[in-house]
Design a protein around this motif. Sequence first.
Motif, PDB file in Angstrom:
ATOM      1  N   ASN A 140      -0.238  34.210  -9.004  1.00  7.13           N
ATOM      2  CA  ASN A 140       0.873  34.357  -8.061  1.00  7.13           C
ATOM      3  C   ASN A 140       1.042  35.825  -7.667  1.00  7.13           C
ATOM      4  O   ASN A 140       1.186  36.695  -8.521  1.00  7.13           O
ATOM      5  CB  ASN A 140       2.146  33.831  -8.725  1.00  7.13           C
ATOM      6  N   ILE A 167       6.448  35.797  -4.488  1.00  2.51           N
ATOM      7  CA  ILE A 167       7.417  34.705  -4.582  1.00  2.51           C
ATOM      8  C   ILE A 167       8.318  34.777  -3.356  1.00  2.51           C
ATOM      9  O   ILE A 167       8.881  35.832  -3.044  1.00  2.51           O
ATOM     10  CB  ILE A 167       8.269  34.827  -5.854  1.00  2.51           C
ATOM     11  N   SER A 168       8.445  33.654  -2.647  1.00  2.00           N
ATOM     12  CA  SER A 168       9.327  33.574  -1.476  1.00  2.00           C
ATOM     13  C   SER A 168      10.531  32.715  -1.832  1.00  2.00           C
ATOM     14  O   SER A 168      10.384  31.644  -2.431  1.00  2.00           O
ATOM     15  CB  SER A 168       8.560  32.957  -0.297  1.00  2.00           C
ATOM     16  N   GLY A 177      11.734  27.965  -8.423  1.00  2.00           N
ATOM     17  CA  GLY A 177      10.885  28.590  -7.412  1.00  2.00           C
ATOM     18  C   GLY A 177      10.042  27.565  -6.688  1.00  2.00           C
ATOM     19  O   GLY A 177       9.324  26.792  -7.309  1.00  2.00           O
ATOM     20  N   TYR A 183       5.289  30.187  -2.777  1.00  2.00           N
ATOM     21  CA  TYR A 183       4.626  31.403  -3.246  1.00  2.00           C
ATOM     22  C   TYR A 183       3.249  31.508  -2.618  1.00  2.00           C
ATOM     23  O   TYR A 183       2.757  30.578  -1.961  1.00  2.00           O
ATOM     24  CB  TYR A 183       4.525  31.404  -4.772  1.00  2.00           C
ATOM     25  N   ALA A 203       7.672  28.601  -9.231  1.00  2.00           N
ATOM     26  CA  ALA A 203       7.092  29.816  -8.652  1.00  2.00           C
ATOM     27  C   ALA A 203       7.478  31.099  -9.373  1.00  2.00           C
ATOM     28  O   ALA A 203       6.840  32.132  -9.166  1.00  2.00           O
ATOM     29  CB  ALA A 203       7.500  29.932  -7.183  1.00  2.00           C
ATOM     30  N   TYR A 204       8.505  31.057 -10.227  1.00  2.00           N
ATOM     31  CA  TYR A 204       8.985  32.286 -10.846  1.00  2.00           C
ATOM     32  C   TYR A 204       8.150  32.645 -12.074  1.00  2.00           C
ATOM     33  O   TYR A 204       8.655  32.786 -13.198  1.00  2.00           O
ATOM     34  CB  TYR A 204      10.448  32.162 -11.260  1.00  2.00           C
ATOM     35  N   SER A 226       7.533  27.932   3.171  1.00  2.00           N
ATOM     36  CA  SER A 226       8.598  27.538   2.251  1.00  2.00           C
ATOM     37  C   SER A 226       9.449  26.365   2.726  1.00  2.00           C
ATOM     38  O   SER A 226      10.047  25.669   1.914  1.00  2.00           O
ATOM     39  CB  SER A 226       9.504  28.738   1.937  1.00  2.00           C
ATOM     40  N   VAL A 274      13.911  38.744  -9.551  1.00  2.00           N
ATOM     41  CA  VAL A 274      14.232  37.340  -9.298  1.00  2.00           C
ATOM     42  C   VAL A 274      15.737  37.117  -9.352  1.00  2.00           C
ATOM     43  O   VAL A 274      16.329  36.478  -8.469  1.00  2.00           O
ATOM     44  CB  VAL A 274      13.502  36.424 -10.297  1.00  2.00           C
ATOM     45  N   PRO A 277       5.672  39.323  -8.467  1.00  2.00           N
ATOM     46  CA  PRO A 277       5.774  38.987  -9.897  1.00  2.00           C
ATOM     47  C   PRO A 277       5.015  39.926 -10.812  1.00  2.00           C
ATOM     48  O   PRO A 277       5.160  39.840 -12.039  1.00  2.00           O
ATOM     49  CB  PRO A 277       5.202  37.573  -9.969  1.00  2.00           C
TER      50      PRO A 277
END
Length: 342
Positions: free
Chosen positions: A34, A37-38, A61, A64, A99-100, A128, A320, A340
């Motif tokens: 990753n 992150i969006s 999340g 991404y 995604a996080y 997204s 985040v 990230p």
Amino acid sequence: MSNIAVVIPAAKAPLEVKEVEVYTPGPHEFLVKNEVISFIPVEAKIAKLALIPIPYPAILGLSYGGTVEATGPEVTNFEVGDKVAVQKRFSQVGPQYGAYQRYVVAGDDTASKVPAGVDLVDAATLISNLTTIVGLFGVRLGLNRPKVDGTAAPVGKKVLIYGGSSSVGSLAVQWVSQAGYDVVTTTSPKHKSFVSKLGAVHVIDHTQEPGALVKDLKASGPYDYVVDTISLPQTVAMNAQVVAAQGGGKVYATLPPFGPETLPEGVIREFASWPEVLREEDKTGLEKWTYETYFPQALAKGRLLPQPVEKVSGGLTKGVNDALDKLHKGVSGVKLVVDPWE
């Protein structure tokens, strides 16, 4: 190789940064390193308000972008080294899909290759809300597919998309106008320059007094469909007045009611989990075409304009949580992203 993630241990609980496993992808899955992150507003509603029930602990999340690290069985359209943008399904349950974190498992059905020369950040922010757009406009409303090349023939129908500078609205305006429909949308003067480039035939100032706004919305109609991408009580109420003036019908919404609401006689709010509508009701292969053909080709040809991006510094450790705080307070006309690995 190790993996670090932001974990929410319980509903509304503070986020925790933890070392987690590096997952092994299953059939029709692949592992992504990753790189961006969006964020979308619903993620803050899940983290801060527990708006949508999910199993805990969880790694949140939904979208991404990154590089394919490994592929699982039966993956035929992605290989190691590909740059990809990914949207997670709400129905994908398990920490490996959130995604996080630095390494994420992606399904091969809601991911797209990012063409050479296209900014990975732009691809991750645009993807997204893609399944929401396709589920609502392509499946439930049955609108034509957008053209990848050239200009679509005029359909002769008009669509009101309220909220043209929003995350969902900006992509919706582009999808629908590229399919040949006349789109009317709204924004504030601050974002009019951006929204005017998306393809709408008319852009209305939503910061004016509500009565004047409703008058302008009515004057730009009548509409074959009215879609509220903001879906707050006050915006649904205004759009309902527009629909009532046309004799009644539906206001299509991207959120459920926040509580009891009274709409004009003959007007109803229609809400569904539009990504799941796409998955459950798609009979024409629209989803497959969207991720494999439309999205990568539209990116390569510059046919999709991303929202302005605001990078939130601090990576997984701080970024985040700061991004979710910003979303919870409200952002306008920008997409938040976090690196990230920062």
